[in-house]
Scaffold this active site. Structure first.
Site: not given
Ligand code: F6R
Length: 616
Positions: A2, A27, A74, A100-101, A489, A493, A496, A512, A611
């Site tokens: 949020c 956010r 969110w 937020n929270g 990773e 990516k 997502e 396996h 994010k």
């Molecule tokens: C994936 C992504 C998330 C963040 C995760 C941790 O692209 O961005 O997996 O890496 O939510 O976020 P931070 O690094 O802000 O703790």
């Protein structure tokens, strides 16, 4: 999760709130709303959808007023809908809240408020706070908010506006969600991050846990609403003003179609900035801001990496880097699981917590847990003043600049480079046999920005391959050694950004079980840049080829063996094995990006995500 914004000053609040919400969309983006106070009336407009949907809803209305709050959501409590969108008001419409929270005692509060006759319209915990303020109000806005704050538990940031007190906002925060007050000339702002304020002011005060700020156009007054400060040492707000030196347009898209592409292309700069003044010509690493005592480094019996998502993958890279060189056991843990496992941690553990935002609730909580057990915590984070940066014992800042796209790219490569720096720094204080290797890593780090530029220069070839891959629904990534976390990773990516199902495996693990899923034509991306394990990787590729899967190599430019064997290859520059994660991941970021574009996905705001995850 949020985004919150607030304004009190001399100008019309609505355009300022909308500009702030646009910057904060990363956010959360399932609903949005504003409340603007004008004289003794307050206009609330909110809807499900993105900030653009709110703008459409506002089109043609004339809402004026110089005090207001806004929110982009969110969802946690209640589905995304008009009624659940923020701001929320009390029954009389006197007070409006953005939040937020989570209020953890919301079930009990809801029952209590209902028993007191409140009609609760939404499924959110936020609305309850508006009713609490109204019930506690006897003429003092500040006293009413403070009383309401004493009746909620959890981790939250919120801002309250009132039509009974035009020209005043009250903001408060506890635990992870951040809240920043921006100071202008006869106007004050409040927001969930610094970058959304940059176009209005570069002078900010970061609120600390348990603080409540009363904002009027000319003054910010900070008070405690929890008796005991949770973290940090308190000073009057006027002494805590930080000047931010980021350019105002650093968080703008600047002509790029998406923030993600801009941020991918910013990586050479982010890497060079993260190394600047830290890697000396003689190969030593100097971390001036970093006073980790050599005694702690020498006595460390274990290094423990903590993080979530992409940051967890940076921790996995750290494990492959640290263990053989420092000759110390290295463990990597997903923060959300680790803290509930009653882990055995003590003063001889050196914990490295990695988080782009520095606000991820799971990581912050895990750090608090290990600190209670006496471990020393080093934070690798991208955000100055973030919760993690304030609670950690030592901080190594990545200098990636604000990351706006939900999918992390430049923050990840900066975290990996920070791992290299930390490894070289720790090695200066521990006996080891790897001087030559570390010298080569130091030399390679200086060239790493150039290597990434060479990957970016091959973007067209990656795009052409991505357009073919985008037609598939299942993709597998395999790799060994330092290519294994990059397989994870790359897979994350792709999921997502393109919504293609994908899985990542250590290449030797495929046989396996998961090999059963491969059929003729199944796409497999084989990352094969680790020279020591290269022949084993070739054998794993043969196993996959034998099942007639469509194998594409992610290989170094001097590789002839796999290139000759495979129909398709993505080629990256050969660098020292320990540095290979960086060019490799950049190629996979571009792959995910172009797959997402080819499939018409919402690149910067993938569905269901946000994010900064400030709830557990
Ligand atoms: C994936 C992504 C998330 C963040 C995760 C941790 O692209 O961005 O997996 O890496 O939510 O976020 P931070 O690094 O802000 O703790």
């Amino acid at each position: 999760m949020c985004g919150i914004v607030g304004y009190v000053g001399k100008n019309d609040a609505l355009p300022i709130l909308m500009a702030g919400l646009t910057s904060l969309t990363y956010r959360g983006y399932d609903s949005a709303g504003v409340a603007v106070v004008n004289g003794t009336s307050m206009h609330v407009v909110k809807c499900a959808g993105k900030v653009g949907d709110l703008a459409a809803r506002l089109d043609g209305t004339t809402i004026t007023g110089t005090t207001g709050i806004g929110h982009t959501r969110w969802a946690t409590h209640g589905e995304p809908s008009d009624v659940n969108a923020h701001p929320h008001t009390d029954s009389a419409g006197d007070f409006a809240v953005v939040h937020n929270g989570i209020f953890e005692n919301s079930n009990e509060l809801r029952e209590r408020l209902r028993a007191q006759g409140c009609v609760i319209r939404s499924q959110t915990d936020t609305e309850l706070f508006a009713h609490l303020v109204a019930l506690n109000y006897d003429g003092s806005f500040e006293a009413a908010v403070k009383a309401a704050l004493s009746q909620v538990t959890g981790a939250f940031a919120l801002v309250v506006a009132s039509r009974l007190h035009p020209g005043m906002l009250i903001a408060a925060k506890l635990d992870t969600p951040p809240l920043v007050v921006g100071i202008g000339a006869d106007e004050l702002f409040v927001a969930s991050d610094i970058s959304s304020l940059l176009r209005f002011t570069k002078r900010v005060v970061i609120l600390e846990d348990g603080e409540m700020a009363v904002l009027t156009p000319k003054n910010v007054y900070v008070d405690l609403f929890r008796a005991e400060p949770v973290i940090g040492r308190r000073r009057p707000a006027s002494e805590r003003v930080l000047s931010v030196d980021w350019p105002a347009d650093i968080a703008e898209r600047g002509g790029y179609p998406h923030f993600m592409l801009k941020e991918i292309e910013e990586q050479p700069r982010a890497i060079r900035d993260t190394l600047r003044d830290r890697l000396l010509d003689d190969g030593r690493v100097l971390l001036e801001e970093f006073a980790l005592p050599p005694s702690v480094i020498r006595r460390a019996r274990r290094v423990l990496f903590l993080g979530c998502g992409t940051a967890f993958h940076a921790g996995l890279v750290g494990q492959y880097l640290f263990e053989p060189v420092l000759n110390v056991p290295v463990q990597v843990e997903v923060a959300s699981e680790f803290r509930y496992r009653q882990p055995v941690v003590g003063p001889d553990d050196l914990v490295v917590a990695i988080s782009q935002s520095g606000e991820t609730a799971d990581t912050v909580s895990a750090v608090r847990g290990v600190q209670e057990r006496g471990a020393t915590v080093v934070a690798i984070t991208n955000v100055v003043g973030s919760t993690l940066s304030r609670i950690a014992d030592h901080v190594l800042l990545t200098r990636a600049g604000p990351e706006i796209a939900v999918a992390s790219t430049k923050a990840f490569t900066a975290q990996v480079v920070a791992n290299h720096l930390l490894l070289m720094y720790l090695a200066q204080y521990r006996p080891h046999q790897h001087d030559k290797l570390l010298y080569q890593v130091g030399q390679g780090l200086r060239q790493l920005g150039d290597a990434v530029e060479r990957v970016l220069a091959r973007a067209d070839a990656i795009k052409a391959f991505a357009e073919r891959l985008a037609e598939h629904e299942d993709v597998y990534f395999i790799g060994r050694n330092l290519d294994e976390p990059i397989a994870r990773e790359g897979s994350l990516k792709l999921k997502e950004i393109s919504y293609i199902h994908s899985e990542a495996y250590a290449a030797g693990e495929l046989k396996h079980g998961t090999l059963a899923l491969l059929s003729p034509g199944t796409p497999v991306i084989a990352i094969a840049t680790q020279s020591e394990i290269y022949e084993k990787m070739v054998s794993n590729v043969q196993e996959v080829l034998a099942r007639k899967a469509w194998v594409t190599g992610l290989i170094a430019d001097d590789d002839t063996e796999l290139r000759g064997m495979l129909a398709d290859s993505l080629v990256v520059p050969r660098v020292n094995d320990l540095l290979a994660p960086v060019p490799n991941v950049v190629a996979l970021q571009l792959l995910a990006y172009h797959c997402g574009v080819a499939r018409g996905c919402d690149i910067d705001q993938p569905r269901n995500l946000a994010k900064s995850v400030t709830v557990e």
